[in-house]
Design a protein around this motif. Structure first.
Motif, short mmCIF file in Angstrom:
data_model
loop_
_atom_site.label_atom_id
_atom_site.label_comp_id
_atom_site.label_asym_id
_atom_site.label_seq_id
_atom_site.Cartn_x
_atom_site.Cartn_y
_atom_site.Cartn_z
N PHE A 7 74.04 42.56 29.02
CA PHE A 7 72.92 43.90 29.04
C PHE A 7 71.91 44.44 29.77
CE2 PHE A 7 75.66 43.04 25.65
CZ PHE A 7 75.90 44.34 25.18
N LEU A 8 71.88 45.85 29.96
CA LEU A 8 70.38 45.41 30.85
C LEU A 8 69.32 46.14 30.39
CD1 LEU A 8 69.23 46.25 33.89
CD2 LEU A 8 70.65 47.71 34.44
N ALA A 9 68.14 45.45 30.47
CA ALA A 9 66.87 46.16 29.61
C ALA A 9 65.85 46.49 30.76
CB ALA A 9 66.52 45.09 28.61
N ALA A 10 65.81 47.30 31.96
CA ALA A 10 64.83 47.85 32.58
C ALA A 10 64.77 49.16 33.02
CB ALA A 10 65.13 47.15 33.84
N SER A 24 92.18 44.54 36.95
CA SER A 24 92.55 45.93 36.04
C SER A 24 91.79 45.28 35.25
CB SER A 24 93.91 46.35 36.29
OG SER A 24 94.61 45.20 35.42
N ASP A 25 91.85 46.32 33.88
CA ASP A 25 91.23 46.06 32.32
C ASP A 25 90.39 45.54 32.59
OD1 ASP A 25 94.07 44.22 32.28
OD2 ASP A 25 91.89 42.70 31.78
N ASP A 26 88.87 46.02 33.07
CA ASP A 26 88.14 45.25 33.38
C ASP A 26 87.27 45.40 32.55
OD1 ASP A 26 88.82 45.43 36.03
OD2 ASP A 26 87.26 44.38 36.93
N GLU A 27 85.75 44.61 32.06
CA GLU A 27 85.09 45.14 31.19
C GLU A 27 83.45 45.43 31.17
OE1 GLU A 27 84.43 41.73 28.32
OE2 GLU A 27 86.45 40.98 28.51
N THR A 28 83.18 46.27 30.76
CA THR A 28 81.83 47.02 31.48
C THR A 28 80.59 45.90 31.46
OG1 THR A 28 82.58 48.90 30.65
CG2 THR A 28 80.22 48.64 31.21
N ILE A 29 79.60 45.85 32.86
CA ILE A 29 78.89 44.54 32.24
C ILE A 29 77.15 45.44 32.17
CG2 ILE A 29 77.97 43.50 34.10
CD1 ILE A 29 79.97 42.20 34.74
N ALA A 30 75.96 45.22 31.44
CA ALA A 30 75.02 45.85 32.01
C ALA A 30 74.33 44.50 32.10
CB ALA A 30 74.91 46.92 30.96
N LEU A 31 73.28 45.70 32.76
CA LEU A 31 72.02 43.68 32.86
C LEU A 31 70.57 43.91 32.69
CD1 LEU A 31 73.32 43.97 36.75
CD2 LEU A 31 74.31 42.92 35.17
N ILE A 32 70.59 42.53 32.24
CA ILE A 32 68.86 42.47 31.69
C ILE A 32 68.79 42.20 33.25
CG2 ILE A 32 67.50 41.46 30.18
CD1 ILE A 32 69.46 41.30 28.86
N ALA A 33 67.62 42.91 33.61
CA ALA A 33 66.18 42.00 34.77
C ALA A 33 65.33 41.24 34.33
CB ALA A 33 66.40 43.68 35.39
N GLY A 34 65.23 40.41 35.64
CA GLY A 34 63.22 39.29 35.47
C GLY A 34 63.64 38.85 34.79
N SER A 35 64.86 37.88 34.59
CA SER A 35 65.16 36.63 33.39
C SER A 35 65.29 35.31 34.34
CB SER A 35 66.82 36.96 33.25
OG SER A 35 66.04 37.30 31.84
N ARG A 36 65.01 34.28 34.22
CA ARG A 36 64.93 33.75 35.04
C ARG A 36 66.37 32.39 34.80
NH1 ARG A 36 59.61 33.15 37.05
NH2 ARG A 36 60.07 31.27 37.87
N THR A 37 67.01 31.94 35.70
CA THR A 37 67.59 30.74 36.65
C THR A 37 68.03 29.13 37.03
OG1 THR A 37 69.17 31.46 37.68
CG2 THR A 37 69.44 32.47 36.43
N ASP A 69 71.38 34.39 30.18
CA ASP A 69 69.89 34.24 29.64
C ASP A 69 68.90 35.80 30.04
OD1 ASP A 69 69.92 32.02 27.84
OD2 ASP A 69 69.43 30.63 29.18
N GLY A 70 69.58 36.78 30.14
CA GLY A 70 69.46 37.91 30.34
C GLY A 70 69.87 37.93 32.20
N THR A 71 69.95 36.87 32.98
CA THR A 71 70.18 37.13 33.92
C THR A 71 71.63 37.85 34.62
OG1 THR A 71 67.87 35.75 34.61
CG2 THR A 71 69.35 36.51 36.47
N ALA A 72 72.48 38.61 35.13
CA ALA A 72 73.59 38.99 35.70
C ALA A 72 73.93 37.90 37.16
CB ALA A 72 73.65 39.75 36.09
N VAL A 73 74.66 36.78 36.69
CA VAL A 73 74.73 35.74 37.68
C VAL A 73 76.31 35.67 38.56
CG1 VAL A 73 74.99 32.95 37.98
CG2 VAL A 73 73.27 33.78 36.65
#
Length: 387
Positions: A7-10, A24-37, A69-73
């Motif tokens: 999930f994206l909260a920005a 096919s049959d992909d799931e939707t992605i939303a991304l949370i910006a600003g997290s660290r890895t 932890d909120g970061t898209a990897v």
């Protein structure tokens, strides 16, 4: 690719999906910006080194986007890479590590990467599922090999299943047509299929098994993969296409195929069943093909070995009785047990529904292992209602 939900909260929420070219049959992605890895930043990355001579092969990959932890990897799953001189399996080291030996670029931009080598421990949370499908030529010329192949498939599947791998199996029998199949299943059910009462020799892989729905589907689909009459025009590519189209592979699983035959691939003029079609419409996520060829070195332009060459697999040549060779001789066993997870981030700008070039280079410090491959990836936007 099959993707997990993030999930994206920005500012405003945007629904995004990362997908491979033919998935096919992909799931939707939303991304949370600003997290660290723990992934090194792109500013630490260096360009992929130049390869002057390729010394080994690089397999096809699976890839996905995950939430950490909120970061898209962006996660790349790859089976092992072998040093052909020492037969050792390479341990990969990423950005900032001593003796770094793997680099990744997207559209010529170096990316900071973190590598996990699955051989380092047996942490099950890092296990990558494997769906392993056997393609078995059951034409008359394979009568000497048939029982030995069935025996070794059953034994090998049982041993692999007893290990730490999350693995399932399938099988397709073919000659000039698709003559039998069992879809993705357990080692026990595969063994039961191969050892059915009244089936021996080449008939072990004749007949369809599974649920009534699967059997009906396989029976109905089989005529579309026919390349010849009787035992002529044996075509491993037709069997490969059948499995790819008809089997229900597990989401995110590495797909591995092992083709057993004593004849070159014979597509009988059907383009989609030619080995060369792997260069035009075989997406990396569809799997890697390994070959066991029980005859002399191939001379046809439809080399079975090319099925492996084009997808990063391996080849074993054996004799007509299949003696002296077991499936454990195939490097694929160790390749699955010495696999890698490569992670990188900062991918949002690539989500534009265009093809992007993923370039992976492996070069050992002494340059004895040198290989590179380019993979096409597409990032697509999806509407909110497509979640």
């Amino acid at each position: 690719m099959k993707l997990s939900n993030i999930f994206l909260a920005a500012g405003a929420l945007a629904a995004l999906t990362l997908t491979s070219c033919l998935s096919s049959d992909d799931e939707t992605i939303a991304l949370i910006a600003g997290s660290r890895t723990d992934i090194p930043s792109d500013s630490q990355a260096t360009p992929n080194p130049e390869i002057f001579e390729t010394t080994t092969s690089m397999p096809n990959i699976q890839y996905s986007t995950v939430d950490e932890d909120g970061t898209a990897v962006f996660r790349i799953d790859m089976t092992g890479i072998q040093d052909r001189n020492t037969l050792e399996w390479i341990r990969l080291a990423g950005t900032g590590e001593r003796d770094q030996n793997v680099w990744v670029e997207i559209d010529d931009t170096p990316k900071g990467i973190k590598v996990y080598n699955t051989a380092d421990d047996d942490d099950s949370k890092h296990n990558v599922p494997v769906d392993l499908v056997f393609l078995v030529d059951n034409s008359g010329s394979m009568s000497e090999e048939a029982n030995a192949i069935a025996r070794d498939i059953a034994d090998w599947a049982t041993r692999l299943n007893a290990g730490s791998l999350d693995i399932r199996f399938g099988c397709v029998g073919y000659d000039g047509a698709i003559t039998g199949a069992i879809g993705i299943t357990t080692a026990e059910e595969l063994t039961e299929y191969l050892n059915r009462s009244g089936h021996s020799g080449t008939s072990r892989t004749v007949g369809f098994a599974g649920t009534d729905r699967q059997i009906n589907a396989y029976t109905s689909a089989a005529p579309s993969y026919r390349t010849g009459g009787g035992s002529s025009n044996e075509c491993g590519m037709a069997a490969l296409r059948f499995a790819t189209d008809q089997f229900s592979f597990r989401r995110g699983a590495n797909r591995i195929f092992v083709n057993f035959t004593d004849e070159p691939n014979q597509p009988n003029g059907i383009a989609k069943f030619s080995v060369e079609s792997l260069l035009t419409d075989w997406d990396t996520s569809l799997g890697t093909i390994h070959t066991v060829f029980s005859d002399g070195r191939e001379t046809s332009k439809e080399y079975n070995a090319k099925m492996s060459e084009y997808t990063g697999g391996t080849v074993i040549y054996t004799n007509s009785s299949f003696s002296g060779v077991t499936l454990e001789s195939l490097p694929v066993t160790d390749a699955m047990q010495n696999s890698y997870i490569i992670r990188l981030t900062n991918i949002e700008k690539y989500m534009d529904n265009k093809v992007h070039d993923l370039h992976i280079t492996v070069l050992s410090p002494d340059k004895s292992v040198a290989v590179e491959r380019n993979y096409n990836v597409i990032f697509t936007r999806k509407n909110e209602e497509d979640k």
